[in-house]
Design a protein around this motif. Structure first.
Motif, PDB file in Angstrom:
ATOM      1  N   ALA A  10       0.854  -1.200   0.000  1.00  0.00           N
ATOM      2  CA  ALA A  10       0.000   0.000   0.000  1.00  0.00           C
ATOM      3  C   ALA A  10       0.878   1.234   0.000  1.00  0.00           C
ATOM      4  N   GLY A  11       1.744   1.316  -1.022  1.00  0.00           N
ATOM      5  CA  GLY A  11       2.546   2.523  -1.222  1.00  0.00           C
ATOM      6  C   GLY A  11       1.901   3.359  -2.317  1.00  0.00           C
ATOM      7  N   PHE A  12       2.720   4.180  -2.973  1.00  0.00           N
ATOM      8  CA  PHE A  12       2.233   5.067  -4.034  1.00  0.00           C
ATOM      9  C   PHE A  12       1.410   4.306  -5.069  1.00  0.00           C
ATOM     10  N   GLY A  13       1.988   3.197  -5.571  1.00  0.00           N
ATOM     11  CA  GLY A  13       1.353   2.449  -6.650  1.00  0.00           C
ATOM     12  C   GLY A  13       0.109   1.711  -6.166  1.00  0.00           C
ATOM     13  N   GLY A  14       0.250   0.980  -5.060  1.00  0.00           N
ATOM     14  CA  GLY A  14      -0.866   0.179  -4.544  1.00  0.00           C
ATOM     15  C   GLY A  14      -2.055   1.042  -4.164  1.00  0.00           C
ATOM     16  N   ILE A  34      -2.814  -5.424   1.001  1.00  0.00           N
ATOM     17  CA  ILE A  34      -1.999  -5.912   2.135  1.00  0.00           C
ATOM     18  C   ILE A  34      -0.740  -5.076   2.270  1.00  0.00           C
ATOM     19  N   ASP A  35      -0.420  -4.667   3.481  1.00  0.00           N
ATOM     20  CA  ASP A  35       0.868  -4.023   3.759  1.00  0.00           C
ATOM     21  C   ASP A  35       1.306  -4.409   5.166  1.00  0.00           C
ATOM     22  N   LYS A  36       2.636  -4.537   5.338  1.00  0.00           N
ATOM     23  CA  LYS A  36       3.146  -4.921   6.672  1.00  0.00           C
ATOM     24  C   LYS A  36       3.094  -3.741   7.646  1.00  0.00           C
ATOM     25  N   SER A  37       3.015  -2.538   7.092  1.00  0.00           N
ATOM     26  CA  SER A  37       3.032  -1.351   7.945  1.00  0.00           C
ATOM     27  C   SER A  37       1.600  -0.929   8.297  1.00  0.00           C
ATOM     28  N   THR A  77       2.359  -9.295   6.991  1.00  0.00           N
ATOM     29  CA  THR A  77       3.631  -9.389   6.259  1.00  0.00           C
ATOM     30  C   THR A  77       3.548 -10.528   5.258  1.00  0.00           C
ATOM     31  N   ILE A  78       3.846 -10.204   3.999  1.00  0.00           N
ATOM     32  CA  ILE A  78       3.776 -11.220   2.945  1.00  0.00           C
ATOM     33  C   ILE A  78       5.033 -12.086   3.023  1.00  0.00           C
ATOM     34  N   THR A  79       4.830 -13.405   3.080  1.00  0.00           N
ATOM     35  CA  THR A  79       5.974 -14.304   3.246  1.00  0.00           C
ATOM     36  C   THR A  79       6.209 -15.183   2.022  1.00  0.00           C
ATOM     37  N   LEU A 104       5.272  -3.883  -4.252  1.00  0.00           N
ATOM     38  CA  LEU A 104       6.001  -3.971  -2.969  1.00  0.00           C
ATOM     39  C   LEU A 104       7.215  -3.056  -2.896  1.00  0.00           C
ATOM     40  N   GLY A 105       7.447  -2.223  -3.909  1.00  0.00           N
ATOM     41  CA  GLY A 105       8.502  -1.209  -3.825  1.00  0.00           C
ATOM     42  C   GLY A 105       9.908  -1.791  -3.846  1.00  0.00           C
ATOM     43  N   ALA A 106      10.862  -0.961  -3.430  1.00  0.00           N
ATOM     44  CA  ALA A 106      12.273  -1.377  -3.368  1.00  0.00           C
ATOM     45  C   ALA A 106      12.738  -1.323  -1.916  1.00  0.00           C
ATOM     46  N   PHE A 123      19.645   8.220   4.633  1.00  0.00           N
ATOM     47  CA  PHE A 123      18.423   9.008   4.841  1.00  0.00           C
ATOM     48  C   PHE A 123      17.280   8.498   3.976  1.00  0.00           C
ATOM     49  N   TYR A 124      17.390   7.260   3.463  1.00  0.00           N
ATOM     50  CA  TYR A 124      16.362   6.760   2.555  1.00  0.00           C
ATOM     51  C   TYR A 124      15.268   5.960   3.267  1.00  0.00           C
ATOM     52  N   SER A 125      15.597   5.342   4.426  1.00  0.00           N
ATOM     53  CA  SER A 125      14.542   4.636   5.163  1.00  0.00           C
ATOM     54  C   SER A 125      13.970   5.597   6.201  1.00  0.00           C
ATOM     55  N   LYS A 154      15.925   5.343  -5.710  1.00  0.00           N
ATOM     56  CA  LYS A 154      14.661   6.081  -5.752  1.00  0.00           C
ATOM     57  C   LYS A 154      14.891   7.574  -5.895  1.00  0.00           C
ATOM     58  N   CYS A 155      14.022   8.217  -6.631  1.00  0.00           N
ATOM     59  CA  CYS A 155      13.961   9.670  -6.728  1.00  0.00           C
ATOM     60  C   CYS A 155      15.342  10.285  -7.021  1.00  0.00           C
ATOM     61  N   PRO A 156      15.799  10.175  -8.275  1.00  0.00           N
ATOM     62  CA  PRO A 156      17.141  10.682  -8.605  1.00  0.00           C
ATOM     63  C   PRO A 156      17.446  12.114  -8.121  1.00  0.00           C
ATOM     64  N   ILE A 281       3.761  -3.159 -10.501  1.00  0.00           N
ATOM     65  CA  ILE A 281       3.805  -1.704 -10.716  1.00  0.00           C
ATOM     66  C   ILE A 281       4.766  -1.048  -9.725  1.00  0.00           C
ATOM     67  N   GLY A 282       5.335   0.077 -10.129  1.00  0.00           N
ATOM     68  CA  GLY A 282       6.166   0.872  -9.219  1.00  0.00           C
ATOM     69  C   GLY A 282       7.606   0.399  -9.147  1.00  0.00           C
ATOM     70  N   ASP A 283       8.259   0.736  -8.048  1.00  0.00           N
ATOM     71  CA  ASP A 283       9.701   0.516  -7.911  1.00  0.00           C
ATOM     72  C   ASP A 283      10.116  -0.951  -8.076  1.00  0.00           C
ATOM     73  N   VAL A 284       9.189  -1.868  -7.820  1.00  0.00           N
ATOM     74  CA  VAL A 284       9.530  -3.297  -7.842  1.00  0.00           C
ATOM     75  C   VAL A 284       9.775  -3.818  -9.261  1.00  0.00           C
ATOM     76  N   LYS A 291      12.845   5.180 -10.340  1.00  0.00           N
ATOM     77  CA  LYS A 291      12.070   4.673  -9.216  1.00  0.00           C
ATOM     78  C   LYS A 291      11.556   5.878  -8.427  1.00  0.00           C
ATOM     79  N   ALA A 292      10.307   6.247  -8.684  1.00  0.00           N
ATOM     80  CA  ALA A 292       9.725   7.419  -8.017  1.00  0.00           C
ATOM     81  C   ALA A 292       8.222   7.240  -7.904  1.00  0.00           C
ATOM     82  N   GLY A 293       7.638   7.904  -6.906  1.00  0.00           N
ATOM     83  CA  GLY A 293       6.206   7.776  -6.645  1.00  0.00           C
ATOM     84  C   GLY A 293       5.356   8.149  -7.846  1.00  0.00           C
ATOM     85  N   VAL A 294       5.748   9.213  -8.550  1.00  0.00           N
ATOM     86  CA  VAL A 294       4.917   9.656  -9.681  1.00  0.00           C
ATOM     87  C   VAL A 294       4.873   8.609 -10.785  1.00  0.00           C
ATOM     88  N   PHE A 295       5.968   7.875 -10.972  1.00  0.00           N
ATOM     89  CA  PHE A 295       5.967   6.826 -12.002  1.00  0.00           C
ATOM     90  C   PHE A 295       5.167   5.613 -11.509  1.00  0.00           C
TER      91      PHE A 295
HETATM   92  C1  LIG Z   1      14.276  10.742   0.381  1.00  0.00           C
HETATM   93  C2  LIG Z   1      13.273  10.376  -0.665  1.00  0.00           C
HETATM   94  C3  LIG Z   1      12.585  11.373  -1.344  1.00  0.00           C
HETATM   95  C4  LIG Z   1      11.665  11.052  -2.338  1.00  0.00           C
HETATM   96  N1  LIG Z   1      10.981  12.056  -2.978  1.00  0.00           N
HETATM   97  C5  LIG Z   1      10.098  11.742  -3.961  1.00  0.00           C
HETATM   98  C6  LIG Z   1       9.398  12.777  -4.656  1.00  0.00           C
HETATM   99  O1  LIG Z   1       9.553  13.983  -4.362  1.00  0.00           O
HETATM  100  N2  LIG Z   1       8.540  12.404  -5.645  1.00  0.00           N
HETATM  101  C7  LIG Z   1       8.337  11.096  -5.984  1.00  0.00           C
HETATM  102  O2  LIG Z   1       7.550  10.827  -6.888  1.00  0.00           O
HETATM  103  N3  LIG Z   1       8.997  10.102  -5.355  1.00  0.00           N
HETATM  104  C8  LIG Z   1       9.859  10.388  -4.348  1.00  0.00           C
HETATM  105  N4  LIG Z   1      10.516   9.380  -3.693  1.00  0.00           N
HETATM  106  C9  LIG Z   1      10.380   7.978  -4.163  1.00  0.00           C
HETATM  107  C10 LIG Z   1       9.086   7.328  -3.713  1.00  0.00           C
HETATM  108  O3  LIG Z   1       8.933   7.382  -2.309  1.00  0.00           O
HETATM  109  C11 LIG Z   1       9.036   5.868  -4.161  1.00  0.00           C
HETATM  110  O4  LIG Z   1       9.582   5.737  -5.434  1.00  0.00           O
HETATM  111  C12 LIG Z   1       7.585   5.364  -4.178  1.00  0.00           C
HETATM  112  O5  LIG Z   1       7.101   5.311  -2.867  1.00  0.00           O
HETATM  113  C13 LIG Z   1       7.465   4.021  -4.868  1.00  0.00           C
HETATM  114  O6  LIG Z   1       6.139   3.573  -4.815  1.00  0.00           O
HETATM  115  P1  LIG Z   1       5.806   2.010  -4.799  1.00  0.00           P
HETATM  116  O7  LIG Z   1       4.332   1.907  -4.705  1.00  0.00           O
HETATM  117  O8  LIG Z   1       6.507   1.320  -5.885  1.00  0.00           O
HETATM  118  O9  LIG Z   1       6.492   1.459  -3.458  1.00  0.00           O
HETATM  119  P2  LIG Z   1       6.369   1.975  -1.967  1.00  0.00           P
HETATM  120  O10 LIG Z   1       5.677   3.282  -1.889  1.00  0.00           O
HETATM  121  O11 LIG Z   1       7.734   1.857  -1.388  1.00  0.00           O
HETATM  122  O12 LIG Z   1       5.397   0.906  -1.292  1.00  0.00           O
HETATM  123  C14 LIG Z   1       5.764  -0.441  -1.092  1.00  0.00           C
HETATM  124  C15 LIG Z   1       4.962  -0.969   0.090  1.00  0.00           C
HETATM  125  O13 LIG Z   1       5.184  -2.379   0.194  1.00  0.00           O
HETATM  126  C16 LIG Z   1       5.216  -2.729   1.564  1.00  0.00           C
HETATM  127  N5  LIG Z   1       5.943  -4.001   1.714  1.00  0.00           N
HETATM  128  C17 LIG Z   1       7.200  -4.299   1.297  1.00  0.00           C
HETATM  129  N6  LIG Z   1       7.508  -5.580   1.604  1.00  0.00           N
HETATM  130  C18 LIG Z   1       6.409  -6.103   2.210  1.00  0.00           C
HETATM  131  C19 LIG Z   1       6.082  -7.402   2.740  1.00  0.00           C
HETATM  132  N7  LIG Z   1       6.941  -8.427   2.700  1.00  0.00           N
HETATM  133  N8  LIG Z   1       4.855  -7.564   3.289  1.00  0.00           N
HETATM  134  C20 LIG Z   1       3.953  -6.565   3.325  1.00  0.00           C
HETATM  135  N9  LIG Z   1       4.203  -5.326   2.843  1.00  0.00           N
HETATM  136  C21 LIG Z   1       5.411  -5.105   2.291  1.00  0.00           C
HETATM  137  C22 LIG Z   1       5.939  -1.554   2.216  1.00  0.00           C
HETATM  138  O14 LIG Z   1       5.612  -1.483   3.606  1.00  0.00           O
HETATM  139  C23 LIG Z   1       5.398  -0.358   1.419  1.00  0.00           C
HETATM  140  O15 LIG Z   1       4.303   0.281   2.044  1.00  0.00           O
HETATM  141  C24 LIG Z   1      11.433   9.681  -2.662  1.00  0.00           C
HETATM  142  C25 LIG Z   1      12.100   8.673  -1.957  1.00  0.00           C
HETATM  143  C26 LIG Z   1      12.996   9.011  -0.969  1.00  0.00           C
HETATM  144  C27 LIG Z   1      13.688   7.905  -0.220  1.00  0.00           C
END
Ligand SMILES: Cc1cc2nc3c(=O)[nH]c(=O)nc-3n(C[C@H](O)[C@H](O)[C@H](O)COP(=O)(O)OP(=O)(O)OC[C@H]3O[C@@H](n4cnc5c(N)ncnc54)[C@H](O)[C@@H]3O)c2cc1C
Length: 377
Positions: A10-14, A34-37, A77-79, A104-106, A123-125, A154-156, A281-284, A291-295
């Motif tokens: 449940a991040g940006f993409g989900g 589903i999200d672990k957080s 938590t997905i196992t 599930l992101g990166a 400073f990324y986590s 993520k986020c060049p 979808i997303g960073d994964v 790798k960015a939220g907007v993508f």
């Molecule tokens: C410092 C910083 C600044 C940034 N600034 C920007 C910005 O200005 N604009 C922008 O577009 N992007 C920005 N980003 C990048 C952006 O945060 C990510 O690229 C974006 O969140 C990716 O979306 P996603 O849905 O792919 O993954 P995520 O948003 O990372 O979501 C993945 C989800 O999967 C869950 N997960 C992972 N493993 C498991 C598991 N085993 N079981 C259950 N849940 C799990 C995680 O808890 C998480 O909630 C930034 C990143 C950083 C670190």
């Protein structure tokens, strides 16, 4: 019979995909997200936490707020993921589904950079940003290095933003003149597809006496000597190291056997994997956008519309364009805007809108509008 949709992450993409499916076909599906957080936060809010502008609690958005037709949120938590039979196991249950979306992101591989855990900070986590929030007030002056340890990351623009915000922090503290700031980046320019925004950033670095070291990565840290070792063996001493760790897919994704060269391959047009009914979808994924939220959000839109069309409601969408708007912190309350497009032309290109205080308000709206859309008022 309602179609079962399982959204992992449940991040940006989900969140975007879930919102569209609920709005468009909420009465025809049983969607489990589903999200672990228990909370979501925007990537950029890590800067607010790190520099002490906002508390950790102030930037966290609770998943309990999600109330949408056809949607159930589970904090688990997905196992295990079996993409062939579309079965997912968590710490709490096993799910069989008709449509599976992996979002599930990166994750970060801190151990891939020897010495980073012991001698540097990242400073990324969220935890890394919280630790820096405690550490920064104890740092008075010296050599600050923002170092990228692996690509893709993520986020060049984020390393450039960190350096500019660090400049502001030290100016406020009154020790900028006794400090040095440098950035080590794997690219030749801060934002390669957008020469104009790169030019603006390089100009901002020059004005602030920030050293930009291009086309290098951090290979290791020697904690005892406080030295960062670059990929060509150059040693750079530091007093404060702010790292961007090497990225990788979460363990559960790697163990699913779906990755090729580290990321899940997908069809560029619609984010389908080679497994029928399974999307990534997303960073994964390894689609080729940064790798960015907007993508992740753009990919979610196309995947959601494809699913809706396959459920018999709506047309197949136009192919994924790989475009999006990124806001870039220049410090001093000013924000620039980069509009990048990866797939619609022969090569990636980006346009730039000069940094201003007005754009800082746009960025704020970017966050608040998504909060309202995904979580309700
Ligand atoms: C410092 C910083 C600044 C940034 N600034 C920007 C910005 O200005 N604009 C922008 O577009 N992007 C920005 N980003 C990048 C952006 O945060 C990510 O690229 C974006 O969140 C990716 O979306 P996603 O849905 O792919 O993954 P995520 O948003 O990372 O979501 C993945 C989800 O999967 C869950 N997960 C992972 N493993 C498991 C598991 N085993 N079981 C259950 N849940 C799990 C995680 O808890 C998480 O909630 C930034 C990143 C950083 C670190």
């Amino acid at each position: 019979m309602k179609q079962r949709v399982l959204v992992l992450g449940a991040g940006f993409g989900g969140l975007e995909l879930t919102t569209i499916l609920s709005e468009e076909v909420g009465d025809r599906i049983d969607l489990t997200l589903i999200d672990k957080s228990d909370t979501f936060h925007f990537g950029f809010s890590k800067f607010d936490v790190m520099f002490g502008h906002k508390t950790a609690d102030a930037v966290k958005l609770s998943y309990q707020r999600i109330v949408k037709p056809g949607v159930k949120f589970c904090q688990e938590t997905i196992t295990n993921i079996d993409p062939v039979v579309k079965r997912v196991t968590t710490n709490n249950a096993t799910y069989d589904t008709d449509i599976l979306v992996i979002a599930l992101g990166a994750d970060y591989d801190i151990q891939a950079t020897p010495g980073l855990a012991e001698g540097g900070n990242e400073f990324y986590s969220f935890r890394g940003a919280e630790r820096l929030r405690e550490l920064l007030p104890t740092f008075s002056k010296g050599k600050v290095m923002v170092g990228v340890c692996g690509a893709p990351f993520k986020c060049p623009p984020a390393p450039s933003e960190a350096a500019l915000l660090m400049h502001d922090y030290l100016v406020k503290k009154g020790t900028r003149n006794e400090s040095e700031i440098s950035i080590v980046m794997p690219f030749g320019l801060p934002i390669p597809p957008s020469p104009d925004s790169s030019k603006a950033l390089l100009h901002a670095f020059e004005e602030r006496n920030i050293k930009f070291i291009a086309k290098h990565l951090i290979k290791s840290i020697d904690p005892s000597r406080k030295v960062a070792v670059l990929d060509d063996g150059t040693e750079m001493p530091f007093d404060l190291f702010l790292g961007v760790p090497k990225h990788r897919v979460p363990d559960v994704v790697e163990e699913s056997g779906m990755t090729v060269n580290g990321w899940i391959p997908v069809e560029k047009a619609n984010l389908k994997t080679k497994y029928p009914g399974v999307y990534a979808i997303g960073d994964v994924n390894g689609v080729g956008t940064p790798k960015a939220g907007v993508f992740a959000e753009g990919a979610a839109k196309v995947a959601a519309e494809t699913i809706i069309a396959e459920l018999g409601k709506g047309e197949q969408p136009s192919p994924y364009q790989g475009n999006g708007i990124c806001y870039v912190e220049f410090g001093d309350g000013r924000v620039g805007k980069v509009n990048v497009d990866f797939f619609s032309g022969p090569s990636p290109f980006g346009s730039y809108t000069e940094a201003s205080v007005a754009l800082a308000a746009d960025k704020q709206y970017f966050g608040s509008s998504r909060e309202a859309r995904w979580f309700g008022k």
